[in-house]
Design a protein around this motif. Structure first.
Motif, PDB file in Angstrom:
ATOM      1  N   LEU A   1      61.935  75.074  -8.275  1.00 33.25           N
ATOM      2  CA  LEU A   1      62.022  73.750  -8.882  1.00 33.25           C
ATOM      3  C   LEU A   1      61.199  73.729 -10.162  1.00 33.25           C
ATOM      4  O   LEU A   1      60.149  74.378 -10.246  1.00 33.25           O
ATOM      5  CB  LEU A   1      61.514  72.667  -7.936  1.00 33.25           C
ATOM      6  CG  LEU A   1      62.231  72.552  -6.582  1.00 33.25           C
ATOM      7  CD1 LEU A   1      61.418  73.262  -5.507  1.00 33.25           C
ATOM      8  CD2 LEU A   1      62.434  71.103  -6.195  1.00 33.25           C
ATOM      9  N   ALA A   2      61.665  72.986 -11.150  1.00 32.84           N
ATOM     10  CA  ALA A   2      60.923  72.827 -12.397  1.00 32.84           C
ATOM     11  C   ALA A   2      60.797  71.335 -12.696  1.00 32.84           C
ATOM     12  O   ALA A   2      61.720  70.553 -12.440  1.00 32.84           O
ATOM     13  CB  ALA A   2      61.634  73.546 -13.543  1.00 32.84           C
ATOM     14  N   PHE A   3      59.634  70.941 -13.237  1.00 33.13           N
ATOM     15  CA  PHE A   3      59.321  69.537 -13.526  1.00 33.13           C
ATOM     16  C   PHE A   3      58.822  69.426 -14.963  1.00 33.13           C
ATOM     17  O   PHE A   3      58.069  70.282 -15.434  1.00 33.13           O
ATOM     18  CB  PHE A   3      58.229  69.015 -12.588  1.00 33.13           C
ATOM     19  CG  PHE A   3      58.458  69.321 -11.131  1.00 33.13           C
ATOM     20  CD1 PHE A   3      59.112  68.414 -10.317  1.00 33.13           C
ATOM     21  CD2 PHE A   3      58.022  70.522 -10.580  1.00 33.13           C
ATOM     22  CE1 PHE A   3      59.317  68.697  -8.973  1.00 33.13           C
ATOM     23  CE2 PHE A   3      58.223  70.806  -9.239  1.00 33.13           C
ATOM     24  CZ  PHE A   3      58.884  69.897  -8.430  1.00 33.13           C
ATOM     25  N   ASN A   4      59.202  68.362 -15.636  1.00 34.46           N
ATOM     26  CA  ASN A   4      58.771  68.147 -17.012  1.00 34.46           C
ATOM     27  C   ASN A   4      57.576  67.194 -17.038  1.00 34.46           C
ATOM     28  O   ASN A   4      57.751  65.985 -16.857  1.00 34.46           O
ATOM     29  CB  ASN A   4      59.927  67.562 -17.834  1.00 34.46           C
ATOM     30  CG  ASN A   4      59.601  67.487 -19.306  1.00 34.46           C
ATOM     31  OD1 ASN A   4      58.459  67.687 -19.716  1.00 34.46           O
ATOM     32  ND2 ASN A   4      60.597  67.196 -20.114  1.00 34.46           N
ATOM     33  N   PRO A   5      56.365  67.699 -17.293  1.00 35.22           N
ATOM     34  CA  PRO A   5      55.181  66.820 -17.301  1.00 35.22           C
ATOM     35  C   PRO A   5      55.193  65.810 -18.437  1.00 35.22           C
ATOM     36  O   PRO A   5      54.422  64.843 -18.404  1.00 35.22           O
ATOM     37  CB  PRO A   5      54.016  67.807 -17.463  1.00 35.22           C
ATOM     38  CG  PRO A   5      54.551  69.137 -17.100  1.00 35.22           C
ATOM     39  CD  PRO A   5      55.992  69.101 -17.501  1.00 35.22           C
ATOM     40  N   ASP A   6      56.039  66.015 -19.445  1.00 39.46           N
ATOM     41  CA  ASP A   6      56.078  65.085 -20.568  1.00 39.46           C
ATOM     42  C   ASP A   6      56.944  63.864 -20.286  1.00 39.46           C
ATOM     43  O   ASP A   6      57.042  62.959 -21.123  1.00 39.46           O
ATOM     44  CB  ASP A   6      56.617  65.796 -21.818  1.00 39.46           C
ATOM     45  CG  ASP A   6      55.674  66.882 -22.312  1.00 39.46           C
ATOM     46  OD1 ASP A   6      54.455  66.759 -22.068  1.00 39.46           O
ATOM     47  OD2 ASP A   6      56.155  67.856 -22.917  1.00 39.46           O
ATOM     48  N   LEU A   7      57.573  63.832 -19.111  1.00 37.39           N
ATOM     49  CA  LEU A   7      58.461  62.720 -18.793  1.00 37.39           C
ATOM     50  C   LEU A   7      57.697  61.404 -18.685  1.00 37.39           C
ATOM     51  O   LEU A   7      58.167  60.347 -19.096  1.00 37.39           O
ATOM     52  CB  LEU A   7      59.194  63.009 -17.477  1.00 37.39           C
ATOM     53  CG  LEU A   7      60.244  61.982 -17.045  1.00 37.39           C
ATOM     54  CD1 LEU A   7      61.408  61.961 -18.027  1.00 37.39           C
ATOM     55  CD2 LEU A   7      60.754  62.299 -15.647  1.00 37.39           C
TER      56      LEU A   7
ATOM     57  N   GLY B   1      64.035  65.901 -16.393  1.00 38.78           N
ATOM     58  CA  GLY B   1      62.710  65.675 -15.814  1.00 38.78           C
ATOM     59  C   GLY B   1      62.444  66.541 -14.613  1.00 38.78           C
ATOM     60  O   GLY B   1      61.297  66.931 -14.364  1.00 38.78           O
ATOM     61  N   VAL B   2      63.473  66.853 -13.835  1.00 41.24           N
ATOM     62  CA  VAL B   2      63.324  67.721 -12.670  1.00 41.24           C
ATOM     63  C   VAL B   2      64.636  68.469 -12.466  1.00 41.24           C
ATOM     64  O   VAL B   2      65.715  67.930 -12.741  1.00 41.24           O
ATOM     65  CB  VAL B   2      62.955  66.907 -11.399  1.00 41.24           C
ATOM     66  CG1 VAL B   2      64.041  65.889 -11.062  1.00 41.24           C
ATOM     67  CG2 VAL B   2      62.688  67.822 -10.211  1.00 41.24           C
ATOM     68  N   ALA B   3      64.545  69.726 -12.029  1.00 40.54           N
ATOM     69  CA  ALA B   3      65.750  70.527 -11.811  1.00 40.54           C
ATOM     70  C   ALA B   3      65.499  71.526 -10.696  1.00 40.54           C
ATOM     71  O   ALA B   3      64.349  71.863 -10.383  1.00 40.54           O
ATOM     72  CB  ALA B   3      66.163  71.250 -13.095  1.00 40.54           C
TER      73      ALA B   3
ATOM     74  N   GLY C   1      56.435  74.925 -20.973  1.00 41.60           N
ATOM     75  CA  GLY C   1      55.871  73.590 -20.899  1.00 41.60           C
ATOM     76  C   GLY C   1      56.252  72.818 -19.658  1.00 41.60           C
ATOM     77  O   GLY C   1      56.105  71.589 -19.599  1.00 41.60           O
ATOM     78  N   LEU C   2      56.720  73.518 -18.632  1.00 42.00           N
ATOM     79  CA  LEU C   2      57.153  72.883 -17.393  1.00 42.00           C
ATOM     80  C   LEU C   2      56.262  73.296 -16.230  1.00 42.00           C
ATOM     81  O   LEU C   2      55.714  74.402 -16.221  1.00 42.00           O
ATOM     82  CB  LEU C   2      58.595  73.273 -17.073  1.00 42.00           C
ATOM     83  CG  LEU C   2      59.656  72.947 -18.125  1.00 42.00           C
ATOM     84  CD1 LEU C   2      60.984  73.596 -17.751  1.00 42.00           C
ATOM     85  CD2 LEU C   2      59.825  71.435 -18.277  1.00 42.00           C
TER      86      LEU C   2
ATOM     87  N   ALA D   1      53.019  76.642 -10.661  1.00 47.67           N
ATOM     88  CA  ALA D   1      52.456  76.854 -11.994  1.00 47.67           C
ATOM     89  C   ALA D   1      52.422  75.534 -12.754  1.00 47.67           C
ATOM     90  O   ALA D   1      53.337  74.706 -12.619  1.00 47.67           O
ATOM     91  CB  ALA D   1      53.280  77.883 -12.767  1.00 47.67           C
ATOM     92  N   TRP D   2      51.358  75.358 -13.554  1.00 50.78           N
ATOM     93  CA  TRP D   2      51.208  74.169 -14.395  1.00 50.78           C
ATOM     94  C   TRP D   2      50.928  74.628 -15.819  1.00 50.78           C
ATOM     95  O   TRP D   2      50.048  75.462 -16.033  1.00 50.78           O
ATOM     96  CB  TRP D   2      50.063  73.298 -13.880  1.00 50.78           C
ATOM     97  CG  TRP D   2      49.839  72.045 -14.684  1.00 50.78           C
ATOM     98  CD1 TRP D   2      49.024  71.908 -15.772  1.00 50.78           C
ATOM     99  CD2 TRP D   2      50.441  70.768 -14.465  1.00 50.78           C
ATOM    100  NE1 TRP D   2      49.083  70.632 -16.252  1.00 50.78           N
ATOM    101  CE2 TRP D   2      49.944  69.897 -15.472  1.00 50.78           C
ATOM    102  CE3 TRP D   2      51.354  70.282 -13.532  1.00 50.78           C
ATOM    103  CZ2 TRP D   2      50.330  68.557 -15.565  1.00 50.78           C
ATOM    104  CZ3 TRP D   2      51.738  68.946 -13.624  1.00 50.78           C
ATOM    105  CH2 TRP D   2      51.229  68.102 -14.624  1.00 50.78           C
ATOM    106  N   PRO D   3      51.656  74.103 -16.804  1.00 49.58           N
ATOM    107  CA  PRO D   3      51.458  74.557 -18.185  1.00 49.58           C
ATOM    108  C   PRO D   3      50.154  74.028 -18.776  1.00 49.58           C
ATOM    109  O   PRO D   3      49.742  72.897 -18.493  1.00 49.58           O
ATOM    110  CB  PRO D   3      52.666  73.967 -18.918  1.00 49.58           C
ATOM    111  CG  PRO D   3      52.995  72.720 -18.147  1.00 49.58           C
ATOM    112  CD  PRO D   3      52.697  73.050 -16.704  1.00 49.58           C
ATOM    113  N   ARG D   4      49.519  74.840 -19.617  1.00 51.47           N
ATOM    114  CA  ARG D   4      48.260  74.449 -20.264  1.00 51.47           C
ATOM    115  C   ARG D   4      48.309  74.819 -21.745  1.00 51.47           C
ATOM    116  O   ARG D   4      48.631  75.955 -22.087  1.00 51.47           O
ATOM    117  CB  ARG D   4      47.067  75.140 -19.601  1.00 51.47           C
ATOM    118  CG  ARG D   4      46.929  74.872 -18.117  1.00 51.47           C
ATOM    119  CD  ARG D   4      45.699  75.566 -17.574  1.00 51.47           C
ATOM    120  NE  ARG D   4      44.469  75.005 -18.127  1.00 51.47           N
ATOM    121  CZ  ARG D   4      43.254  75.545 -17.992  1.00 51.47           C
ATOM    122  NH1 ARG D   4      43.136  76.697 -17.345  1.00 51.47           N
ATOM    123  NH2 ARG D   4      42.195  74.972 -18.516  1.00 51.47           N
TER     124      ARG D   4
END
Length: 350
Positions: free
Chosen positions: A277-283, A114-116, A140-141, A171-174
């Motif tokens: 840092l990277a975040f998973n919006p699908d979490l 979810g986050v790294a 997608g992150l 950055a936000w994936p679209r």
């Protein structure tokens, strides 16, 4: 190599621009892997209309490579610190190669957890941050990146350089659109932009910096010798301080003051750390107990973007994407004077 040129500009294909930069760097002894990474980042900026972070920076790589600590053969290797944290020591080469080599671990960890975090240490930083966060977003992150620089910036209310220009990128994936991306310095302007004004003989806007005596100035040379100012007064100053802490002591690397001291007057690119840092919006998804929330979080994000653009406002990154599309059709524009300077700086064949 050249076509459709004007008296002031050279038009290059993306392959030609990349080859020019890569050949320049390898001709000066940089390893093939570092040359590819640096050339790709500089050409991406040139292609996307970001002249201050484009091929203009290529001649300056010679000052950086001349630094006594610089490692032309740096071979950074990712190291797992925890399941969520990856560290890559740039080995005193250009930091962009270390960042790129750490991305696979960062992406995999963020998808799983979810986050790294990716911490890049001991890297000479000379490129924009947005190409890396944009690349992460294509997986997608969401992504966030930041780093200190040199202590060129006076804190709000101060008169002497203490903070760095300290850029931050997000950055936000679209789906169906290029990622939403912003990248800006926490100073009122990027140092490279002030240098461009000096090069062109132009004054800078008021509020960008102070002369060596701590007085407001619109002379770019005086500001480069004095101190820059943060954007937004105390707000930019606080944000820059946060970046100093998170991308410096938090990851065991230099603050902007320490980076400037490490330079020892060599005028190399700043050597420091970078926090990514990277975040998973699908979490997370909307809970059924929230009847007022329809669709998915990504739908809500797209609604936000559309409400911005429907007012005639521009999303950050849109101008870059438009320039990218134009470059794909018409080629990459390079000032003729810069192009000729780069050619002159190639090592002379005996």
């Amino acid at each position: 190599m050249m076509s459709r040129n004007s008296p002031d500009e050279i038009i290059l294909s993306e392959g030609e621009a990349l080859g020019l930069a890569r050949d320049f760097l390898t001709a000066h002894g940089l390893s093939a892997a570092q040359a590819e990474a640096v050339a790709s980042a500089l050409c991406a900026a040139q292609r996307d209309g970001c002249a201050s972070h484009g091929l203009q920076r290529l001649p300056g790589t010679l000052d950086t490579m001349a630094h006594p600590a610089f490692n032309r053969m740096a071979d950074p290797r990712p190291e797992a610190v925890t399941p969520a944290v990856t560290r890559v020591d740039a080995d005193y080469g250009f930091s962009i190669l270390a960042a790129e080599r750490g991305l696979p671990s960062l992406v995999a960890n963020a998808r799983r957890l979810g986050v790294a975090i990716l911490a890049v240490n001991n890297g000479f930083h000379s490129t924009a941050l947005w190409p890396v966060v944009e690349k992460i977003a294509t997986h997608g992150l969401a992504a966030l990146s930041m780093n200190p620089t040199h202590d060129w910036v006076a804190p709000s209310g101060g008169t002497k350089g203490t903070l760095g220009t300290n850029p931050i990128a997000f950055a936000w994936p679209r789906a169906g659109h290029p990622p939403y991306v912003f990248d800006f310095a926490t100073s009122a302007a990027a140092r490279a932009d002030i240098a461009l004004h000096r090069q062109r003989g132009q004054e800078i806007p008021a509020g960008w910096g102070l002369d060596p005596q701590g007085r407001p100035s619109t002379d770019p040379a005086a500001v480069l010798a004095g101190a820059m100012l943060p954007f937004g007064g105390h707000k930019g100053s606080a944000l820059a301080t946060m970046i100093e802490l998170l991308a410096g002591p938090f990851i065991g690397d230099r603050t902007s003051r320490q980076s400037a001291a490490f330079d020892k007057g060599a005028k190399a690119a700043p050597c420091h750390g970078e926090l990514i840092l990277a975040f998973n919006p699908d979490l997370f998804q909307f809970d059924s107990a929230q009847p007022d929330l329809e669709g998915t979080p990504q739908d809500a994000a797209e609604d936000l973007f559309s409400r911005i653009t429907q007012q005639g406002a521009r999303l950050p990154g849109d101008r870059r994407y438009a320039a990218r599309a134009a470059a794909a059709q018409h080629g990459i524009r390079v000032p003729k004077a810069l192009y000729e300077r780069i050619l002159r700086l190639f090592p002379q064949q005996e």
